[in-house]
Enzyme design. Structure first.
Site: not given
Length: 177
Positions: A50, A120, A148
């Site tokens: 991320s 996501d 995610h």
């Protein structure tokens, strides 16, 4: 996202590498990453998830652009659910601008693995945008359906797909030695 909000109340304190609304915060994170690599390195590769993936990519973009004749501090990069990094040159000017491969073309030439989810909801399309900043012949991509996250043992097929992409990336670094 709704499903996990109950477990992570807005009143709790959470950690992040930088405040995505502050160029100063991004610049500080890049400087801290550089110092960490200098003190703790060398490293064969970098792995980020991320915001960590985007930070690592921004650092590699900075080095690739500003010091093109200097070898990168990593032989490969592995990005899980990353997104386009902030442009380090804009950050130096106290501006926040996301990198766009349509404007810059591929910048990163080291072997990379990119894993993201087609579902996501945190950073929709971000993984693809990050991958496009990397040389097509050097990137390995795996797209899963696990949101995610980094797929775990309950998502055996997705986990195996990620492992294959990472192994191909590592094998590519070994071929380049």
């Amino acid at each position: 996202m709704k499903d996990i909000k109950a477990y992570y109340p807005a009143t709790d304190e959470y950690f992040q590498y930088y405040d995505a609304n502050s160029a100063l915060s991004v610049a500080l994170a890049l400087a801290q990453l550089e110092k960490y690599i200098e003190i703790e390195g060398p490293f064969d590769g970098v792995l980020g998830f991320s915001q960590g993936a985007s930070l690592a990519a921004a650092y590699l973009v900075h080095l690739s652009r500003d010091f093109p004749s200097r070898p990168l501090p990593f032989r490969c990069a592995v990005f899980f659910c990353g997104g386009p990094p902030f442009d380090p040159q804009a950050v130096e000017q106290n501006e926040l601008r996301l990198m766009d491969a349509e404007e810059t073309g591929p910048i990163l030439e080291l072997p990379t693995a990119h894993m993201w989810a087609r579902n996501d909801k945190v950073w929709p399309g971000g993984g693809e945008m990050l991958s496009e900043l990397c040389e097509e012949t050097e990137r390995n991509i795996y797209v899963h359906n696990e949101g995610h996250s980094i797929p775990g043992p309950r998502a055996k097929e997705a986990l195996q797909g990620c492992v294959r992409a990472i192994r191909r990336t590592i094998a590519r670094t070994e071929m380049m030695q």
